[in-house]
Design an enzyme around this catalytic site. Structure first.
Site, PDB file in Angstrom:
ATOM      1  N   CYS A 240       0.867  -1.194   0.000  1.00 14.92           N
ATOM      2  CA  CYS A 240       0.000   0.000   0.000  1.00 14.92           C
ATOM      3  C   CYS A 240       0.896   1.233   0.000  1.00 14.92           C
ATOM      4  O   CYS A 240       0.885   2.033   0.942  1.00 14.92           O
ATOM      5  CB  CYS A 240      -0.929  -0.005   1.205  1.00 14.92           C
ATOM      6  SG  CYS A 240      -1.932  -1.497   1.374  1.00 14.92           S
ATOM      7  N   ALA A 241       1.657   1.403  -1.060  1.00 21.49           N
ATOM      8  CA  ALA A 241       2.746   2.387  -1.082  1.00 21.49           C
ATOM      9  C   ALA A 241       2.260   3.825  -1.103  1.00 21.49           C
ATOM     10  O   ALA A 241       2.966   4.729  -0.653  1.00 21.49           O
ATOM     11  CB  ALA A 241       3.653   2.128  -2.287  1.00 21.49           C
ATOM     12  N   GLY A 244       4.480   7.089  -1.494  1.00 21.59           N
ATOM     13  CA  GLY A 244       5.845   6.584  -1.404  1.00 21.59           C
ATOM     14  C   GLY A 244       6.674   7.041  -0.226  1.00 21.59           C
ATOM     15  O   GLY A 244       7.883   6.820  -0.206  1.00 21.59           O
ATOM     16  N   GLY A 245       6.066   7.645   0.805  1.00 14.75           N
ATOM     17  CA  GLY A 245       6.859   8.118   1.941  1.00 14.75           C
ATOM     18  C   GLY A 245       7.658   7.013   2.612  1.00 14.75           C
ATOM     19  O   GLY A 245       8.868   7.137   2.825  1.00 14.75           O
ATOM     20  N   ASP A 264       0.139   0.103  -5.249  1.00 14.25           N
ATOM     21  CA  ASP A 264      -1.047   0.623  -4.583  1.00 14.25           C
ATOM     22  C   ASP A 264      -2.244   0.365  -5.487  1.00 14.25           C
ATOM     23  O   ASP A 264      -2.120   0.405  -6.721  1.00 14.25           O
ATOM     24  CB  ASP A 264      -0.920   2.126  -4.287  1.00 14.25           C
ATOM     25  CG  ASP A 264      -1.896   2.592  -3.221  1.00 14.25           C
ATOM     26  OD1 ASP A 264      -1.496   2.688  -2.049  1.00 14.25           O
ATOM     27  OD2 ASP A 264      -3.072   2.823  -3.562  1.00 14.25           O
ATOM     28  N   ASP A 308       1.041  -0.805   4.838  1.00 12.33           N
ATOM     29  CA  ASP A 308       0.673   0.469   5.475  1.00 12.33           C
ATOM     30  C   ASP A 308      -0.808   0.661   5.170  1.00 12.33           C
ATOM     31  O   ASP A 308      -1.181   1.308   4.204  1.00 12.33           O
ATOM     32  CB  ASP A 308       1.525   1.607   4.899  1.00 12.33           C
ATOM     33  CG  ASP A 308       1.270   2.925   5.592  1.00 12.33           C
ATOM     34  OD1 ASP A 308       0.560   2.945   6.617  1.00 12.33           O
ATOM     35  OD2 ASP A 308       1.782   3.951   5.114  1.00 12.33           O
ATOM     36  N   CYS A 361      -1.841   4.325  10.773  1.00 10.24           N
ATOM     37  CA  CYS A 361      -1.666   5.611  11.466  1.00 10.24           C
ATOM     38  C   CYS A 361      -2.922   5.853  12.307  1.00 10.24           C
ATOM     39  O   CYS A 361      -3.569   6.882  12.210  1.00 10.24           O
ATOM     40  CB  CYS A 361      -1.398   6.758  10.494  1.00 10.24           C
ATOM     41  SG  CYS A 361      -2.607   6.964   9.180  1.00 10.24           S
TER      42      CYS A 361
END
Length: 431
Positions: A240-241, A244-245, A264, A308, A361
């Protein structure tokens, strides 16, 4: 613009947000376009008033016995910006753009010595009741402090890109912003949030950023990237890029050695990654855009899979406070179902002996510990790597703190870690 005019503008923006149900950034932009006389300092101050009001909407609303836009702005200016009813009365009298004069009731409420007297715990924590109940279950007696931690102004966190530079060099390049070393990440820098009408430095126009020496990335995001455990030479799938962070952070950890496959399901979210990879000097990332067979050749071959996961974003409520008041139990349930599906899909890419890192997050237990436990129940071929051991290996002796969850995960929070809220659980597949 003087403070009274800025307050009137903030009231108008908050009313626009409420009446039109539009995002905060969109409402602020609309106000700026309609009032082009306002300078950058004015727009920053108005934005600060709006965001400060939304971060502590319940406690300011309780203190004023109203969550109307005017009540929130008045409470912010007195209780957070250091004004008084007397100073506001003087300022309002001299400014034709000021809000209406304070009423006797407003003066009394703004003068209260204990504005939260009798307030329920959820109000003190500035959380919706149903979310407060979830945090109380997962965080125990600390849940009110943790809720309050999500109401402060966030700093601007940066990550030195080790593929092109190092932290000392970046700190010197950005010295005019007075950066400090971050509290946990060994590559992190931090620009503290200022008070009142302080503006956030625009590092995206700085030479260090343009050269790819530094990335904007919250300390928590840097930390969970490190805890994924990637090593140079490995085969890694970032499922789940997004933009790209974390992909960039993983590439730096691997020293551009090995291979990262960045994927993604949303082509629009993925689009910025190409320019970011080029600017950062990343050479070991292969972008896999969404397609029916985009990842078929990777099944059972990955040393590491990083998920992510899409989530409520509750860990970022300092930055997106309006989302706290819009979230519903139904939306949370949809996210949980989506995360379950993604985790099950991710598992098939992990080779025997490989690992799967699950990241959100979020600070909500349904998306974190409960999700990890459910995954382990469905996939007995995986075991969790205890979070205490991962943390000690990465940060032992540094004094860095985190919360450790019952199932073996690690939870980062503003109150405990000084970061946005993040969760990570790392699973290993049996040989």
């Amino acid at each position: 613009m003087r403070l009274p005019g800025r307050m009137a503008a903030a009231i108008a923006v908050l009313e626009d947000i409420e009446s039109h149900r539009r995002p905060v950034a969109e409402a602020l932009k609309a106000w700026g376009l309609a009032n082009r006389f306002a300078g950058a300092g004015d727009r920053a101050a108005i934005g600060n008033l709006v965001y400060d009001g939304l971060r502590r909407k319940r406690s300011h609303g309780w203190a004023m016995q109203s969550e109307a836009a005017r009540a929130l702005v008045l409470s912010v200016v007195v209780r957070e910006w250091g004004e008084s009813p007397e100073s506001l009365a003087t300022l309002f009298a001299d400014d034709p753009h000021a809000p209406a004069a304070l009423s006797p009731d407003e003066v009394a409420r703004l003068s209260a010595t204990d504005p939260l007297a009798g307030a329920p715990a959820a109000v003190v924590a500035d959380l919706p009741d149903w979310i407060a109940a979830l945090l109380e279950i997962s965080l125990g007696h600390d849940w009110i402090v943790e809720g309050q931690g999500l109401t402060g102004r966030p700093p601007l966190d940066l990550r030195a890109n080790l593929l092109k530079s190092d932290r000392a060099r970046v700190m010197k390049a950005l010295s005019r912003f007075s950066p400090q070393e971050g509290p946990t990440s060994p590559w992190g820098l931090r620009l503290a949030a200022g008070p009142r009408d302080a503006r956030t430095p625009n590092v995206l126009t700085d030479e260090a950023w343009l050269k790819g020496w530094v990335e904007v990335q919250d300390q928590g995001s840097q930390v969970v990237s490190l805890l994924c455990g990637v090593q140079p030479g490995e085969q890694v799938l970032d499922l789940c890029a997004g933009a790209g962070g974390k992909t960039l952070a993983l590439a730096a950890l691997m020293g551009n050695k090995g291979q990262i496959f960045a994927h993604d399901s949303d082509r629009t979210r993925l689009a910025p990654i190409y320019d970011r990879l080029k600017r950062a000097g990343v050479r070991n990332v292969q972008v896999r855009p969404p397609a029916e067979t985009a990842l078929d050749d990777l099944v059972g071959r990955m040393d590491r899979v990083v998920v992510d996961a899409p989530c409520t974003g509750s860990g970022t409520w300092r930055r997106q406070p309006h989302a706290k008041w819009k979230l519903t139990p139904e939306q949370l349930a949809l996210r949980v179902a989506e995360q379950q599906q993604i985790l099950d899909d991710a598992a098939r890419f992990v080779k025997p002996g490989g690992s799967l890192a699950y990241i959100t997050c979020s600070v909500l237990p349904d998306e974190n510990g409960a999700q990890a436990q459910a995954f382990l129940a469905r996939h007995p071929e995986f075991r969790v790597v205890p979070g205490h051991g991962l943390w000690h290996k990465a940060f032992g002796g540094s004094g860095a703190r985190a919360r450790f969850t019952a199932e073996g995960g690690i939870l980062l929070t503003p109150a405990t870690t000084g970061t946005d809220g993040f969760y990570i659980a790392r699973f290993e597949r049996a040989q």
